[in-house]
Design a protein around this motif. Structure first.
Motif, PDB file in Angstrom:
ATOM      1  N   TYR A  67       0.860  -1.191   0.000  1.00  0.00           N
ATOM      2  CA  TYR A  67       0.000   0.000   0.000  1.00  0.00           C
ATOM      3  C   TYR A  67       0.894   1.239   0.000  1.00  0.00           C
ATOM      4  CZ  TYR A  67      -4.185   2.801   0.819  1.00  0.00           C
ATOM      5  OH  TYR A  67      -5.233   3.678   0.667  1.00  0.00           O
ATOM      6  N   LEU A  68       0.632   2.153  -0.921  1.00  0.00           N
ATOM      7  CA  LEU A  68       1.412   3.392  -1.009  1.00  0.00           C
ATOM      8  C   LEU A  68       0.472   4.583  -0.918  1.00  0.00           C
ATOM      9  CD1 LEU A  68       4.140   4.756  -1.377  1.00  0.00           C
ATOM     10  CD2 LEU A  68       3.859   4.533  -3.854  1.00  0.00           C
ATOM     11  N   PRO A  69       0.384   5.215   0.265  1.00  0.00           N
ATOM     12  CA  PRO A  69      -0.479   6.390   0.406  1.00  0.00           C
ATOM     13  C   PRO A  69       0.138   7.604  -0.261  1.00  0.00           C
ATOM     14  CG  PRO A  69       0.733   6.023   2.423  1.00  0.00           C
ATOM     15  CD  PRO A  69       1.081   4.876   1.504  1.00  0.00           C
ATOM     16  N   ALA A  70      -0.684   8.580  -0.551  1.00  0.00           N
ATOM     17  CA  ALA A  70      -0.198   9.839  -1.133  1.00  0.00           C
ATOM     18  C   ALA A  70      -0.108  10.890  -0.037  1.00  0.00           C
ATOM     19  CB  ALA A  70      -1.133  10.319  -2.234  1.00  0.00           C
ATOM     20  N   ASN A  71       1.083  11.420   0.158  1.00  0.00           N
ATOM     21  CA  ASN A  71       1.293  12.549   1.057  1.00  0.00           C
ATOM     22  C   ASN A  71       2.519  13.306   0.576  1.00  0.00           C
ATOM     23  OD1 ASN A  71       3.672  11.306   2.337  1.00  0.00           O
ATOM     24  ND2 ASN A  71       2.201   9.910   3.300  1.00  0.00           N
ATOM     25  N   SER A  72       2.892  14.330   1.293  1.00  0.00           N
ATOM     26  CA  SER A  72       3.977  15.200   0.827  1.00  0.00           C
ATOM     27  C   SER A  72       5.314  14.470   0.720  1.00  0.00           C
ATOM     28  CB  SER A  72       4.126  16.408   1.756  1.00  0.00           C
ATOM     29  OG  SER A  72       4.393  15.987   3.088  1.00  0.00           O
ATOM     30  N   ASP A  73       5.446  13.326   1.384  1.00  0.00           N
ATOM     31  CA  ASP A  73       6.694  12.570   1.336  1.00  0.00           C
ATOM     32  C   ASP A  73       6.722  11.514   0.245  1.00  0.00           C
ATOM     33  OD1 ASP A  73       7.805  13.922   3.572  1.00  0.00           O
ATOM     34  OD2 ASP A  73       6.691  12.618   4.941  1.00  0.00           O
ATOM     35  N   THR A  74       5.574  11.172  -0.313  1.00  0.00           N
ATOM     36  CA  THR A  74       5.524  10.063  -1.267  1.00  0.00           C
ATOM     37  C   THR A  74       5.197  10.501  -2.690  1.00  0.00           C
ATOM     38  OG1 THR A  74       3.187   9.629  -0.789  1.00  0.00           O
ATOM     39  CG2 THR A  74       4.817   8.436   0.538  1.00  0.00           C
ATOM     40  N   VAL A  75       5.038  11.806  -2.917  1.00  0.00           N
ATOM     41  CA  VAL A  75       4.712  12.278  -4.264  1.00  0.00           C
ATOM     42  C   VAL A  75       5.843  13.121  -4.830  1.00  0.00           C
ATOM     43  CG1 VAL A  75       2.242  12.274  -3.723  1.00  0.00           C
ATOM     44  CG2 VAL A  75       3.543  14.417  -3.535  1.00  0.00           C
ATOM     45  N   HIS A  76       5.885  13.185  -6.142  1.00  0.00           N
ATOM     46  CA  HIS A  76       6.750  14.130  -6.856  1.00  0.00           C
ATOM     47  C   HIS A  76       5.848  14.874  -7.815  1.00  0.00           C
ATOM     48  CE1 HIS A  76       7.265  10.938 -10.121  1.00  0.00           C
ATOM     49  NE2 HIS A  76       7.012  10.193  -9.062  1.00  0.00           N
ATOM     50  N   TRP A  77       5.976  16.189  -7.849  1.00  0.00           N
ATOM     51  CA  TRP A  77       4.975  17.046  -8.481  1.00  0.00           C
ATOM     52  C   TRP A  77       5.505  17.622  -9.795  1.00  0.00           C
ATOM     53  CZ3 TRP A  77       1.254  20.205  -4.969  1.00  0.00           C
ATOM     54  CH2 TRP A  77       0.234  20.779  -5.741  1.00  0.00           C
ATOM     55  N   GLY A  78       4.969  17.114 -10.909  1.00  0.00           N
ATOM     56  CA  GLY A  78       5.231  17.737 -12.198  1.00  0.00           C
ATOM     57  C   GLY A  78       6.373  17.172 -13.004  1.00  0.00           C
ATOM     58  N   TYR A  79       6.939  16.046 -12.597  1.00  0.00           N
ATOM     59  CA  TYR A  79       8.079  15.523 -13.354  1.00  0.00           C
ATOM     60  C   TYR A  79       8.291  14.037 -13.086  1.00  0.00           C
ATOM     61  CZ  TYR A  79      10.508  15.939  -8.868  1.00  0.00           C
ATOM     62  OH  TYR A  79      10.862  15.823  -7.540  1.00  0.00           O
ATOM     63  N   PHE A  80       8.939  13.383 -14.050  1.00  0.00           N
ATOM     64  CA  PHE A  80       9.505  12.055 -13.879  1.00  0.00           C
ATOM     65  C   PHE A  80      11.008  12.225 -13.687  1.00  0.00           C
ATOM     66  CE2 PHE A  80       5.616  11.024 -16.129  1.00  0.00           C
ATOM     67  CZ  PHE A  80       5.229   9.799 -15.591  1.00  0.00           C
ATOM     68  N   SER A  81      11.620  11.284 -12.986  1.00  0.00           N
ATOM     69  CA  SER A  81      13.073  11.358 -12.820  1.00  0.00           C
ATOM     70  C   SER A  81      13.660   9.995 -12.473  1.00  0.00           C
ATOM     71  CB  SER A  81      13.457  12.355 -11.723  1.00  0.00           C
ATOM     72  OG  SER A  81      14.860  12.356 -11.526  1.00  0.00           O
ATOM     73  N   LYS A  82      14.710   9.650 -13.185  1.00  0.00           N
ATOM     74  CA  LYS A  82      15.445   8.423 -12.878  1.00  0.00           C
ATOM     75  C   LYS A  82      16.276   8.558 -11.605  1.00  0.00           C
ATOM     76  CE  LYS A  82      19.214   9.885 -15.959  1.00  0.00           C
ATOM     77  NZ  LYS A  82      19.929   9.601 -17.216  1.00  0.00           N
ATOM     78  N   LEU A  83      16.371   9.774 -11.067  1.00  0.00           N
ATOM     79  CA  LEU A  83      17.162  10.020  -9.852  1.00  0.00           C
ATOM     80  C   LEU A  83      16.343   9.898  -8.574  1.00  0.00           C
ATOM     81  CD1 LEU A  83      19.179  13.168 -11.047  1.00  0.00           C
ATOM     82  CD2 LEU A  83      19.771  10.740 -11.288  1.00  0.00           C
ATOM     83  N   LEU A  84      15.027   9.755  -8.688  1.00  0.00           N
ATOM     84  CA  LEU A  84      14.179   9.701  -7.499  1.00  0.00           C
ATOM     85  C   LEU A  84      14.412   8.415  -6.716  1.00  0.00           C
ATOM     86  CD1 LEU A  84      10.805  11.029  -8.936  1.00  0.00           C
ATOM     87  CD2 LEU A  84      12.103  12.066  -7.068  1.00  0.00           C
ATOM     88  N   LYS A  85      14.404   8.555  -5.402  1.00  0.00           N
ATOM     89  CA  LYS A  85      14.504   7.384  -4.534  1.00  0.00           C
ATOM     90  C   LYS A  85      13.164   6.662  -4.538  1.00  0.00           C
ATOM     91  CE  LYS A  85      15.300   6.001   0.264  1.00  0.00           C
ATOM     92  NZ  LYS A  85      15.590   6.467   1.643  1.00  0.00           N
ATOM     93  N   PRO A  86      13.159   5.339  -4.755  1.00  0.00           N
ATOM     94  CA  PRO A  86      11.882   4.610  -4.753  1.00  0.00           C
ATOM     95  C   PRO A  86      11.169   4.710  -3.412  1.00  0.00           C
ATOM     96  CG  PRO A  86      13.644   3.267  -5.708  1.00  0.00           C
ATOM     97  CD  PRO A  86      14.306   4.473  -5.095  1.00  0.00           C
TER      98      PRO A  86
END
Length: 479
Positions: A67-86
């Motif tokens: 389960y992956l909830p949406a909150n300020s710590d689990t979202v990225h706003w407006g972009y994709f990135s290969k550098l994001l931590k899973p």
């Protein structure tokens, strides 16, 4: 406000208990699902899917549920990135429920934000702080145009990314959409309801072709959806014309040019009793689903491409399967831009933008096991119970084709002609590789048996989809 994960919060225990209750409710619903508990996943795999079950790289034993909830710590706003931590890792065959939050909730904070800890944390914006600072793929300092961090070069709130263990470039990740549910309004003033916004905005196809004054104008229409499941339609509540809005940092937004700006309803005129007696059939779906591209570190979420992203096809809902080519290790799957309803073309710029929760099964297919149309697949392929849907774009891989300035140039160079050409080429290849047709056979069949439609003309990289019915091949084994 915390989402049950900040022990410094004065109401931590209350928020934590709500979070646990919500998660437990979702897990119970999932376990009781006739689709999963009744062997539906096996039936799915046997229903004519393109990927042979033997090619799936699944671990022994029962799949794990996440389960992956949406909150300020689990979202990225407006972009994709290969550098994001899973946000989490899973094995092929695992199930995951992911919350997706609309980037248009600021159009009516009372109905779409208030009382919901997860959404409140994302939309938190005071003169001193933003819950999610970067909104877009632009510069983080926001000085280029003065809009804010990320400059709004990309607008969608994306939950993730999710890392699929063992996925490497050249592989295919199959995403099965098991369920889609509206996120209920948390404001007690609106029990049993969900809400969404449709913005007829400056990037819409209509914007420079208006008949009535004032011209030009941007208009937001708020829609209501019943969350009980007893009504399968949306109704318009009211609309309002956008007037300059001042964000909490003091920046004035004359048009809708930066995501998440909270609309001050004391300065807009709400027009009620609109679209009277009109019921809009809802078909909940995800406008944005996809993997991380390899060509750039930060990629605008608006133009779709080979990695998926902002395809905006209303068919990407419950019961559908997407096949995505993997470009980076783990794939890095993200979900967002959730919609209650949309027509082909998304003509005015948006759908009914609302928050949804989806349950997915992610299945890895290794490159050396692929055959037919999945071998060498380099675009997002959609499969439904009855159809295969191929997505063509003005530029199949605009990041590679347009070079260093691709993320700016794509908005200037797209055309329906180019997108149709791409869809034609993909369908021709699909018919020749998966069905063994000659080129002449494929071309004839495309003209009499394939429907080409306009997916969208508002996302930078315009889209055409090609639909072919499975029952055309009733006497032919699938690839």
């Amino acid at each position: 406000m915390c989402a049950g994960d900040d022990q410094a919060c004065p109401q931590f225990e209350l928020h934590r208990q709500k979070l646990l209750e919500d998660l437990d409710q979702e897990r119970r619903a999932f376990v009781k699902s006739a689709f999963v508990a009744g062997g539906g996943a096996a039936a799915w795999a046997a229903s004519g899917t393109l990927a042979a079950p033997a090619s799936a790289q699944t671990k022994p034993g029962q799949p794990t549920y996440h389960y992956l909830p949406a909150n300020s710590d689990t979202v990225h706003w407006g972009y994709f990135s290969k550098l994001l931590k899973p946000q989490l890792e899973l094995d092929s065959g695992d199930y995951i429920t992911i919350e997706a939050v609309t980037h248009h909730a600021g159009d009516d904070v009372e109905r779409m934000v208030k009382g919901d800890p997860g959404i409140e944390s994302i939309y938190l914006w005071t003169k001193d702080k933003k819950g999610v600072n970067r909104r877009g793929a632009g510069p983080i300092d926001g000085k280029q145009l003065g809009r804010g961090a990320g400059e709004g070069f990309g607008v969608h709130i994306l939950t993730g990314p999710v890392f699929v263990r063992g996925a490497e470039p050249g592989d295919i990740i199959e995403v099965r959409i098991m369920d889609v549910k509206p996120r209920p309004c948390a404001n007690p003033a609106y029990p049993g309801k969900s809400f969404g916004s449709n913005a007829a905005a400056w990037w819409g196809f209509h914007y420079n072709d208006l008949l009535t004054e004032p011209r030009p104008r941007e208009v937001c229409t708020i829609y209501e959806i019943d969350t009980s499941g007893q009504q399968n339609w949306a109704r318009a509540v009211y609309n309002f014309r956008w007037v300059p809005q001042t964000d909490p940092y003091g920046v004035v937004h004359k048009i809708i040019d930066y995501p998440g700006v909270p609309v001050d309803h004391s300065i807009v005129q709400e027009n009620h009793n609109i679209l009277k007696n009109v019921r809009i059939p809802i078909r909940p779906h995800f406008g944005v689903m996809g993997l991380a591209p390899k060509e750039a570190d930060i990629v605008d979420s608006i133009p779709p491409s080979y990695f998926g992203g902002n395809i905006d096809n209303w068919r990407i809902g419950k019961g559908a399967t997407l096949y995505y080519p993997v470009a980076v290790s783990g794939g890095l799957f993200s979900v967002g831009d959730s919609h209650a309803a949309q027509g082909d073309s998304e003509l005015c710029g948006t759908a009914i933008e609302m928050s949804l929760t989806g349950t997915f099964q992610l299945i890895l297919h290794k490159q050396n096991s692929l055959s037919g149309s999945l071998a060498g697949l380099n675009y997002p392929l959609l499969e439904t119970l009855d159809e295969w849907v191929l997505h063509g774009f003005s530029f199949p891989n605009y990041l590679e084709e347009l070079g260093p300035t691709a993320q700016q140039d794509i908005y200037k160079k797209s055309s329906i002609d180019l997108a149709l050409r791409d869809a034609f080429r993909k369908m021709r290849s699909f018919l020749m590789t998966s069905k063994g047709l000659t080129e002449d056979e494929a071309i004839s069949l495309m003209s009499i048996g394939v429907d080409f439609g306009v997916t969208q003309v508002v996302d930078g990289n315009w889209g055409i989809h090609a639909i072919i019915k499975k029952n055309l091949f009733a006497g032919i084994a699938t690839a």
